[in-house]
Motif scaffolding. Structure first.
Motif, PDB file in Angstrom:
ATOM      1  N   TYR A  10      78.798  37.513 -90.424  1.00  0.00           N
ATOM      2  CA  TYR A  10      80.104  38.057 -89.660  1.00  0.00           C
ATOM      3  C   TYR A  10      80.975  36.764 -89.276  1.00  0.00           C
ATOM      4  CZ  TYR A  10      77.653  42.416 -88.712  1.00  0.00           C
ATOM      5  OH  TYR A  10      76.856  43.674 -88.756  1.00  0.00           O
ATOM      6  N   PRO A  11      82.373  37.287 -89.437  1.00  0.00           N
ATOM      7  CA  PRO A  11      83.417  36.156 -89.075  1.00  0.00           C
ATOM      8  C   PRO A  11      83.302  36.090 -87.762  1.00  0.00           C
ATOM      9  CG  PRO A  11      84.449  38.203 -89.619  1.00  0.00           C
ATOM     10  CD  PRO A  11      82.951  38.456 -90.079  1.00  0.00           C
ATOM     11  N   GLN A  12      84.085  34.519 -87.307  1.00  0.00           N
ATOM     12  CA  GLN A  12      84.017  34.247 -85.747  1.00  0.00           C
ATOM     13  C   GLN A  12      85.011  35.305 -85.060  1.00  0.00           C
ATOM     14  OE1 GLN A  12      82.210  31.981 -84.685  1.00  0.00           O
ATOM     15  NE2 GLN A  12      83.016  31.920 -82.629  1.00  0.00           N
ATOM     16  N   GLU A  13      85.884  35.894 -85.506  1.00  0.00           N
ATOM     17  CA  GLU A  13      86.651  36.886 -84.783  1.00  0.00           C
ATOM     18  C   GLU A  13      85.955  37.852 -84.300  1.00  0.00           C
ATOM     19  OE1 GLU A  13      87.357  35.487 -87.738  1.00  0.00           O
ATOM     20  OE2 GLU A  13      89.235  34.419 -87.736  1.00  0.00           O
ATOM     21  N   ILE A  14      85.012  38.626 -85.126  1.00  0.00           N
ATOM     22  CA  ILE A  14      84.125  39.481 -84.851  1.00  0.00           C
ATOM     23  C   ILE A  14      83.213  39.146 -83.777  1.00  0.00           C
ATOM     24  CG2 ILE A  14      82.101  41.104 -85.383  1.00  0.00           C
ATOM     25  CD1 ILE A  14      84.778  42.068 -86.716  1.00  0.00           C
ATOM     26  N   LYS A  15      82.756  37.763 -83.576  1.00  0.00           N
ATOM     27  CA  LYS A  15      81.847  37.507 -82.615  1.00  0.00           C
ATOM     28  C   LYS A  15      82.639  37.366 -81.316  1.00  0.00           C
ATOM     29  CE  LYS A  15      78.668  34.941 -85.919  1.00  0.00           C
ATOM     30  NZ  LYS A  15      78.066  33.618 -86.129  1.00  0.00           N
ATOM     31  N   ILE A  16      84.027  36.685 -81.337  1.00  0.00           N
ATOM     32  CA  ILE A  16      84.799  36.577 -80.091  1.00  0.00           C
ATOM     33  C   ILE A  16      85.066  38.163 -79.575  1.00  0.00           C
ATOM     34  CG2 ILE A  16      86.961  35.884 -79.276  1.00  0.00           C
ATOM     35  CD1 ILE A  16      86.617  33.594 -81.542  1.00  0.00           C
ATOM     36  N   LEU A  21      84.082  42.223 -75.320  1.00  0.00           N
ATOM     37  CA  LEU A  21      83.620  43.380 -74.687  1.00  0.00           C
ATOM     38  C   LEU A  21      82.423  43.282 -74.007  1.00  0.00           C
ATOM     39  CD1 LEU A  21      84.160  45.282 -78.253  1.00  0.00           C
ATOM     40  CD2 LEU A  21      85.496  45.658 -76.265  1.00  0.00           C
ATOM     41  N   TRP A  22      81.715  42.330 -74.227  1.00  0.00           N
ATOM     42  CA  TRP A  22      80.508  42.332 -73.377  1.00  0.00           C
ATOM     43  C   TRP A  22      80.866  41.747 -72.094  1.00  0.00           C
ATOM     44  CZ3 TRP A  22      75.162  42.519 -74.488  1.00  0.00           C
ATOM     45  CH2 TRP A  22      74.440  41.790 -73.446  1.00  0.00           C
ATOM     46  N   LEU A  23      81.826  40.943 -71.771  1.00  0.00           N
ATOM     47  CA  LEU A  23      82.359  40.430 -70.599  1.00  0.00           C
ATOM     48  C   LEU A  23      82.847  41.746 -69.987  1.00  0.00           C
ATOM     49  CD1 LEU A  23      83.638  36.854 -71.236  1.00  0.00           C
ATOM     50  CD2 LEU A  23      81.486  37.647 -70.250  1.00  0.00           C
ATOM     51  N   ARG A  24      83.234  42.411 -70.418  1.00  0.00           N
ATOM     52  CA  ARG A  24      84.246  43.761 -70.032  1.00  0.00           C
ATOM     53  C   ARG A  24      82.848  44.893 -69.507  1.00  0.00           C
ATOM     54  NH1 ARG A  24      89.043  44.241 -73.880  1.00  0.00           N
ATOM     55  NH2 ARG A  24      89.472  46.178 -72.844  1.00  0.00           N
ATOM     56  N   GLU A  30      77.522  50.149 -77.523  1.00  0.00           N
ATOM     57  CA  GLU A  30      79.021  50.564 -77.723  1.00  0.00           C
ATOM     58  C   GLU A  30      79.675  49.543 -78.406  1.00  0.00           C
ATOM     59  OE1 GLU A  30      79.566  52.818 -73.399  1.00  0.00           O
ATOM     60  OE2 GLU A  30      79.450  50.742 -73.315  1.00  0.00           O
ATOM     61  N   ILE A  31      79.316  48.200 -78.105  1.00  0.00           N
ATOM     62  CA  ILE A  31      80.042  47.179 -78.870  1.00  0.00           C
ATOM     63  C   ILE A  31      79.952  47.330 -80.354  1.00  0.00           C
ATOM     64  CG2 ILE A  31      80.190  44.431 -79.348  1.00  0.00           C
ATOM     65  CD1 ILE A  31      79.341  44.366 -76.225  1.00  0.00           C
ATOM     66  N   ALA A  32      78.677  47.767 -80.837  1.00  0.00           N
ATOM     67  CA  ALA A  32      78.006  47.645 -82.302  1.00  0.00           C
ATOM     68  C   ALA A  32      78.937  48.818 -82.908  1.00  0.00           C
ATOM     69  CB  ALA A  32      76.567  47.957 -82.228  1.00  0.00           C
ATOM     70  N   GLU A  33      79.071  49.675 -82.274  1.00  0.00           N
ATOM     71  CA  GLU A  33      79.911  50.950 -82.584  1.00  0.00           C
ATOM     72  C   GLU A  33      81.304  50.521 -82.868  1.00  0.00           C
ATOM     73  OE1 GLU A  33      79.294  53.948 -79.672  1.00  0.00           O
ATOM     74  OE2 GLU A  33      77.092  54.584 -80.847  1.00  0.00           O
ATOM     75  N   GLN A  34      82.018  50.129 -81.770  1.00  0.00           N
ATOM     76  CA  GLN A  34      83.406  49.565 -81.807  1.00  0.00           C
ATOM     77  C   GLN A  34      83.906  48.777 -83.077  1.00  0.00           C
ATOM     78  OE1 GLN A  34      85.747  49.016 -78.471  1.00  0.00           O
ATOM     79  NE2 GLN A  34      84.409  50.269 -76.980  1.00  0.00           N
ATOM     80  N   LEU A  35      82.944  47.708 -83.322  1.00  0.00           N
ATOM     81  CA  LEU A  35      83.020  46.519 -84.174  1.00  0.00           C
ATOM     82  C   LEU A  35      82.462  46.914 -85.622  1.00  0.00           C
ATOM     83  CD1 LEU A  35      82.638  43.582 -82.020  1.00  0.00           C
ATOM     84  CD2 LEU A  35      84.727  44.768 -82.418  1.00  0.00           C
ATOM     85  N   ASN A  36      81.784  48.252 -85.698  1.00  0.00           N
ATOM     86  CA  ASN A  36      81.270  48.453 -86.937  1.00  0.00           C
ATOM     87  C   ASN A  36      80.160  47.846 -87.361  1.00  0.00           C
ATOM     88  OD1 ASN A  36      80.998  50.384 -88.986  1.00  0.00           O
ATOM     89  ND2 ASN A  36      82.454  49.428 -90.367  1.00  0.00           N
ATOM     90  N   VAL A  43      74.024  42.228 -81.373  1.00  0.00           N
ATOM     91  CA  VAL A  43      75.030  41.793 -80.140  1.00  0.00           C
ATOM     92  C   VAL A  43      73.888  41.069 -79.309  1.00  0.00           C
ATOM     93  CG1 VAL A  43      76.388  42.606 -78.291  1.00  0.00           C
ATOM     94  CG2 VAL A  43      76.151  43.952 -80.578  1.00  0.00           C
ATOM     95  N   TYR A  44      72.934  41.728 -78.927  1.00  0.00           N
ATOM     96  CA  TYR A  44      72.000  40.793 -78.063  1.00  0.00           C
ATOM     97  C   TYR A  44      71.529  39.604 -78.480  1.00  0.00           C
ATOM     98  CZ  TYR A  44      71.004  45.449 -75.865  1.00  0.00           C
ATOM     99  OH  TYR A  44      71.053  46.391 -75.117  1.00  0.00           O
ATOM    100  N   GLN A  45      71.582  39.124 -79.796  1.00  0.00           N
ATOM    101  CA  GLN A  45      71.214  37.988 -80.449  1.00  0.00           C
ATOM    102  C   GLN A  45      72.429  37.172 -79.988  1.00  0.00           C
ATOM    103  OE1 GLN A  45      70.554  38.929 -84.533  1.00  0.00           O
ATOM    104  NE2 GLN A  45      68.386  39.149 -83.960  1.00  0.00           N
ATOM    105  N   TRP A  46      73.638  37.628 -80.302  1.00  0.00           N
ATOM    106  CA  TRP A  46      74.847  36.596 -79.847  1.00  0.00           C
ATOM    107  C   TRP A  46      74.868  36.246 -78.603  1.00  0.00           C
ATOM    108  CZ3 TRP A  46      78.458  40.162 -82.978  1.00  0.00           C
ATOM    109  CH2 TRP A  46      78.284  39.666 -84.424  1.00  0.00           C
ATOM    110  N   ALA A  47      74.499  37.324 -77.721  1.00  0.00           N
ATOM    111  CA  ALA A  47      74.649  37.042 -76.142  1.00  0.00           C
ATOM    112  C   ALA A  47      73.540  36.077 -75.581  1.00  0.00           C
ATOM    113  CB  ALA A  47      74.510  38.533 -75.339  1.00  0.00           C
ATOM    114  N   GLU A  48      72.515  36.118 -76.289  1.00  0.00           N
ATOM    115  CA  GLU A  48      71.411  35.097 -75.893  1.00  0.00           C
ATOM    116  C   GLU A  48      71.776  33.892 -76.214  1.00  0.00           C
ATOM    117  OE1 GLU A  48      66.629  34.545 -76.080  1.00  0.00           O
ATOM    118  OE2 GLU A  48      67.558  36.373 -77.167  1.00  0.00           O
TER     119      GLU A  48
END
Length: 585
Positions: A10-16, A21-24, A30-36, A43-48
């Motif tokens: 995944y590109p850095q832009e997607i992670k950002i 979205l997580w901070l909101r 919901e994040i996975a659905e919005q960003l396909n 998402v949990y892995q990135w958050a951790e």
């Protein structure tokens, strides 16, 4: 079927984007659905890995409600369930702020009628941030339906260059000023800036504005850092800790100004944002003490400092309950709970509140009376210095995780409930190394709960944190809770009140507060309020002791005593014991 890339591709832009979205407060799904994305697990892995939870603060119910409402309101492709949740959250936010839900419902029905809709529901959602079809007449009709007489008076004096409003708790000030700014932004196209002690508090204004637009006009407002309306007006929501706040300009609203530390700095910030003559400033707050930095501005002392001939300022309730323009061109208004009731607000049982609080506390919270700083053993400026925006400062506290503070040690303080009283439980993180500060991570206030229920809440905290100490006031009703806590935490420490014990508790906490070795969230204004209730007194034998206007039927300063019970684990002379807390198992 399209194959999506694995997590590492995944590109850095997607992670950002996912992080924002997580901070909101969007869920991982919901994040996975919005960003396909492939699934929510990534998402949990990135958050951790990125410790995103560390960027979130421990929130009040009002803050959490506002943040979730904002997240849902800004979510694209909302489901029917999302709209239902938005409605429930909006009603809860209104209720928490002391809003008359019947008036709000009537206003929605009239707004729907003026749009030619049925049931208050929009047939077609309007384009993002497009307010071009909203008319001043529609706004005026809704305003007249929504608000009480004192709020209409605020609107009648909206064009005063500076307004300073002293108010009772929960009479709908934040709600009204959010509407006023929303209406003015649409009608005039002017920028509006909301300045609060923390960003999360400022976003309560944002939640109300999103709700106004959606409920009354069927418009979905969007904007993470700010909302830009189609007519060019910008709505900004900033913290007093915000580094970029000085660069904004517009009509300024500052809430709970008497509980924000370093007023001189705040006022310079406010002056910078509203220096042009077209911009207006509005300060509103419940009172704290007369030694607060904002009091000279309220009282007129600041104006008189530079004048050879002093001018008298009218500050009585009788003079200010209808509003008065002072010699310094500041329009002052005082609205007590009794004033609000006389002017249509029937949301409170005043007699019940008088029974619940002491006379001094009732007068401070609801009758616009300043606390007498000289009577308290704690200094307000020292207490306000402990208030921080935890969203910015505390990077190692993950409020939403099962173990919010990891395996770091914490201390718990408990102050028991008495008849008609509230019990208080606080979780305090001790310093991990030299130079660190105590931090009040969590506080729980319980009313009319059985001992077993209170003990169970403490048990839950021992499962959530690495608890190393529990200090419990065992005088009177606290003994029952202490025995129950001992069953699951044998090391619980009893605190038996007496002259020496009280003196030691107060002196210890005075040292911690005055040396600026403690922090709590700036939104918890009840903590400094509680400490200000504690004063020195004498016993029948003329011995000096400490009290907080506690009677047999009314308890006060419960949170302050709970904090003191937790801090008691550090000796008065802290240099006698080396800190090993960081290595606790």
């Amino acid at each position: 079927m399209r194959t999506l890339p694995p997590m590492t591709s995944y590109p850095q832009e997607i992670k950002i984007a996912a992080k924002l979205l997580w901070l909101r407060r969007l869920s991982a799904k919901e994040i996975a659905e919005q960003l396909n994305l492939n699934n929510a697990r990534v998402v949990y892995q990135w958050a951790e890995k990125g410790q995103w939870e560390a960027l979130l603060q421990h929130e009040t119910v009002e803050q959490a409600t506002a943040r979730r409402l904002i997240a849902l309101a800004e979510k694209p492709n909302k489901s029917a369930e999302d709209y239902k949740e938005i409605e429930k959250l909006g009603n809860l936010l209104d209720k928490l702020a002391g809003i008359d839900l019947k008036k709000a419902r009537t206003a929605r029905e009239k707004a729907a009628g003026s749009r030619g809709e049925s049931g208050g529901k929009s047939k077609k959602r309007k384009p993002k941030n497009d307010i071009s079809e909203i008319t001043p007449e529609q706004l005026e009709e809704i305003r007249k339906e929504l608000f009480f007489e004192y709020q209409h008076r605020w609107h009648a004096n909206k064009n005063q260059r500076t307004r300073f409003i002293l108010k009772s708790r929960q009479i709908g000030a934040t709600y009204y000023f959010a509407w006023e700014a929303f209406e003015d932004a649409i009608v005039s196209g002017d920028n509006q800036v909301f300045l609060s002690a923390s960003r999360s508090q400022a976003e309560i204004f944002k939640a109300y504005i999103l709700r106004f637009a959606s409920q009354y006009f069927g418009i979905e407002l969007k904007g993470a850092d700010f909302i830009a309306l189609s007519n060019g007006a910008e709505l900004r929501f900033v913290s007093t800790n915000g580094r970029t706040a000085m660069g904004y300009h517009g009509h300024l609203y500052v809430d709970e100004v008497f509980w924000i530390p370093d007023f001189e700095r705040l006022n310079k910030l406010a002056s910078g944002m509203a220096s042009q003559k077209k911009w207006r400033k509005t300060y509103f707050s419940t009172p704290s003490v007369k030694s607060h930095g904002a009091y000279p501005m309220w009282s007129g002392e600041r104006y008189n400092e530079r004048r050879k001939t002093k001018v008298e300022f009218e500050l009585s309730r009788e003079a200010l309950n209808r509003g008065l323009l002072g010699p310094d061109k500041i329009w002052r208004n005082m609205v007590t709970l009794e004033d609000a009731a006389e002017q249509g607000c029937d949301l409170f049982d005043i007699d019940e509140l008088r029974n619940e609080y002491s006379e001094a506390e009732f007068n401070n919270l609801f009758m616009c009376a300043f606390l007498e700083a000289g009577l308290s053993v704690f200094n307000l400026n020292d207490l306000l210095a402990a208030a921080v925006d935890t969203n910015v400062i505390w990077v190692d506290f993950h409020a939403k995780q099962k173990r919010p503070y990891g395996n770091h040690p914490v201390w718990i303080g408990y102050d028991p409930s008495r008849s008609g009283d509230g019990a208080a439980i606080v979780v305090v993180a001790p310093p991990l190394k030299e130079g660190d500060k105590f931090r009040v991570l969590e506080k729980i206030v319980l009313r009319n709960r059985a001992w077993q229920y209170q003990a169970n809440r403490i048990r839950e905290l021992t499962e959530k944190y690495n608890v190393q100490f529990i200090g419990i006031d065992c005088t009177g009703p606290g003994h029952g809770v202490f025995e129950m806590v001992q069953n699951f935490f044998p090391r619980a420490t009893p605190i038996h009140y007496g002259l020496e014990t009280k003196t030691a508790l107060v002196l210890k906490t005075q040292d911690v507060v005055e040396s600026q070795r403690i922090q709590w969230d700036a939104e918890h204004t009840d903590i400094p309020q509680a400490f200000l209730q504690i004063h020195q007194t004498t016993t029948g034998k003329d011995q000096i002791t400490y009290a907080a206007n506690r009677t047999s039927t009314t308890g006060h300063a419960d949170v302050a005593w709970a904090v003191m019970h937790a801090l008691s684990n550090e000796p008065l002379n802290r240099n006698r014991r080396k800190s090993t807390w960081a290595f606790a198992a």
